[in-house]
Design a protein around this motif. Sequence first.
Motif, PDB file in Angstrom:
ATOM      1  N   GLN A 154      75.686  27.045  57.289  1.00 33.05           N
ATOM      2  CA  GLN A 154      74.485  26.864  56.480  1.00 33.05           C
ATOM      3  C   GLN A 154      73.441  26.130  57.327  1.00 33.05           C
ATOM      4  O   GLN A 154      73.600  24.947  57.619  1.00 33.05           O
ATOM      5  N   SER A 155      72.393  26.859  57.706  1.00 35.59           N
ATOM      6  CA  SER A 155      71.401  26.251  58.595  1.00 35.59           C
ATOM      7  C   SER A 155      70.019  26.799  58.289  1.00 35.59           C
ATOM      8  O   SER A 155      69.868  27.915  57.782  1.00 35.59           O
ATOM      9  N   HIS A 156      69.033  25.982  58.609  1.00 37.33           N
ATOM     10  CA  HIS A 156      67.630  26.386  58.516  1.00 37.33           C
ATOM     11  C   HIS A 156      66.961  25.968  59.814  1.00 37.33           C
ATOM     12  O   HIS A 156      66.879  24.770  60.136  1.00 37.33           O
ATOM     13  N   VAL A 157      66.522  26.961  60.581  1.00 33.45           N
ATOM     14  CA  VAL A 157      65.951  26.696  61.898  1.00 33.45           C
ATOM     15  C   VAL A 157      64.506  27.168  61.923  1.00 33.45           C
ATOM     16  O   VAL A 157      64.213  28.317  61.559  1.00 33.45           O
ATOM     17  N   ARG A 158      63.612  26.284  62.335  1.00 32.82           N
ATOM     18  CA  ARG A 158      62.210  26.646  62.524  1.00 32.82           C
ATOM     19  C   ARG A 158      61.901  26.571  64.009  1.00 32.82           C
ATOM     20  O   ARG A 158      62.093  25.532  64.648  1.00 32.82           O
ATOM     21  N   LEU A 159      61.444  27.707  64.566  1.00 35.69           N
ATOM     22  CA  LEU A 159      61.163  27.777  65.991  1.00 35.69           C
ATOM     23  C   LEU A 159      59.798  27.163  66.299  1.00 35.69           C
ATOM     24  O   LEU A 159      58.875  27.226  65.491  1.00 35.69           O
ATOM     25  N   ALA A 160      59.705  26.584  67.478  1.00 38.62           N
ATOM     26  CA  ALA A 160      58.408  26.112  67.958  1.00 38.62           C
ATOM     27  C   ALA A 160      57.503  27.317  68.229  1.00 38.62           C
ATOM     28  O   ALA A 160      57.973  28.442  68.411  1.00 38.62           O
ATOM     29  N   GLU A 161      56.202  27.083  68.234  1.00 34.43           N
ATOM     30  CA  GLU A 161      55.253  28.167  68.459  1.00 34.43           C
ATOM     31  C   GLU A 161      55.485  28.805  69.823  1.00 34.43           C
ATOM     32  O   GLU A 161      55.709  28.111  70.822  1.00 34.43           O
ATOM     33  N   GLN A 162      55.451  30.142  69.861  1.00 36.06           N
ATOM     34  CA  GLN A 162      55.656  30.935  71.064  1.00 36.06           C
ATOM     35  C   GLN A 162      57.098  30.864  71.578  1.00 36.06           C
ATOM     36  O   GLN A 162      57.346  31.069  72.771  1.00 36.06           O
ATOM     37  N   TYR A 163      58.049  30.590  70.668  1.00 31.39           N
ATOM     38  CA  TYR A 163      59.461  30.578  71.043  1.00 31.39           C
ATOM     39  C   TYR A 163      60.228  31.523  70.140  1.00 31.39           C
ATOM     40  O   TYR A 163      59.856  31.742  68.978  1.00 31.39           O
ATOM     41  N   GLN A 164      61.315  32.077  70.669  1.00 35.53           N
ATOM     42  CA  GLN A 164      62.158  32.988  69.915  1.00 35.53           C
ATOM     43  C   GLN A 164      63.627  32.675  70.208  1.00 35.53           C
ATOM     44  O   GLN A 164      63.965  32.068  71.234  1.00 35.53           O
ATOM     45  N   LEU A 165      64.520  33.095  69.287  1.00 35.25           N
ATOM     46  CA  LEU A 165      65.948  32.938  69.501  1.00 35.25           C
ATOM     47  C   LEU A 165      66.448  33.988  70.474  1.00 35.25           C
ATOM     48  O   LEU A 165      66.029  35.145  70.440  1.00 35.25           O
ATOM     49  N   VAL A 166      67.369  33.579  71.335  1.00 36.89           N
ATOM     50  CA  VAL A 166      68.028  34.512  72.250  1.00 36.89           C
ATOM     51  C   VAL A 166      69.375  34.860  71.630  1.00 36.89           C
ATOM     52  O   VAL A 166      70.345  34.110  71.733  1.00 36.89           O
ATOM     53  N   GLY A 167      69.419  35.980  70.936  1.00 34.38           N
ATOM     54  CA  GLY A 167      70.645  36.361  70.260  1.00 34.38           C
ATOM     55  C   GLY A 167      70.868  35.536  69.004  1.00 34.38           C
ATOM     56  O   GLY A 167      70.061  34.694  68.608  1.00 34.38           O
ATOM     57  N   ALA A 168      72.010  35.767  68.368  1.00 30.04           N
ATOM     58  CA  ALA A 168      72.351  35.048  67.134  1.00 30.04           C
ATOM     59  C   ALA A 168      72.974  33.705  67.467  1.00 30.04           C
ATOM     60  O   ALA A 168      73.469  33.480  68.576  1.00 30.04           O
ATOM     61  N   VAL A 169      72.953  32.807  66.498  1.00 31.47           N
ATOM     62  CA  VAL A 169      73.612  31.521  66.671  1.00 31.47           C
ATOM     63  C   VAL A 169      75.109  31.758  66.852  1.00 31.47           C
ATOM     64  O   VAL A 169      75.699  32.638  66.224  1.00 31.47           O
TER      65      VAL A 169
END
Length: 319
Positions: A154-169
């Motif tokens: 159970q998580s809620h992640v907010r990315l910084a501007e101009q950033y994206q996740l690399v694959g799934a957690v």
Amino acid sequence: MNWQKIHKQVKWFWFWLWRKDAFIFLLFVGLAFIFWWGQAMSSPRDMRMRVSVSYTDIPSSIALDGELPQTIEVTLRDEGKQLRQVRRQGLQLHINMQPYLQGEKGQLDITSEVLRPRLMDALPGSTRLQHIDPEGMIVGYTRQSSKRVAVRLQSHVRLAEQYQLVGAVTIHPDSVEVYGNHLDNIEYVLSDSICIDALRDTVRKEVPLIPPIGVRLSATSITAEWVAEQFTEKGFTLPILVRGLPRGVKMRLFPQVADVTIRVGVKHFANVDNDDLQLYCDYPDGEETDWLQLQVASSNPHVRNIRIKPHSVEYIIER
């Protein structure tokens, strides 16, 4: 501070010590203490000390009705110098529990007859074991059912501007063994809720698990890892291919090219080119439509968030 005054007082004290009988008195006091200490170290006496206890080979499916003691207290008798060495080195007791946990349900009973030989093996030959407190360990146990279920983070992640996740957690372990008497309705185990704000790097956190009521888990927490990277956009103009075109059939598209914009990590920007992308539409076999939807296939794992302009094209079939 008047250092000259202090120096004068110290000098007077030593002068008095050497001129008076006090020096002889203190000398004899010191010698008496040395003789007393030597006598105390060579004469037998009793000493009480705590012994740390560790337990091994307890199956995870075993549920104990109570707590096993982590320490016991023993009374030892030996010469003072020998007891002093024993206290300095410390004592540890390791108990293999497998022989005492037979059957589905029972009572764990470790008596002083079991503890005494193990303690004596750890003591010097001259040291006698006078007393053990407690003299035994009695705890009931039950062997429970078990099964492996998935873990849900159970998580809620907010990315910084101009950033994206690399694959799934990623989580480790992604499944756990659950132990209890009623497990049929348990399909997964939830973690505590965790929030991450303005993610801009790799973050690894230990997250506790929430055991269902009356159930034990093989792990009390998981390790979750998020990987974020800074991204940019890159554009291509690609020819449109027709997939599934029958032999002998020609098809004209309007337009014949389209603009494709992708999102890619900054460090992978130079490694993505138009050969990694294929822009296509499907042949309208048996379908009556004026427009064909465009799609993009990518062979590069770093390509994200593909956008096409225009989204669709008109066509004419020539037979």
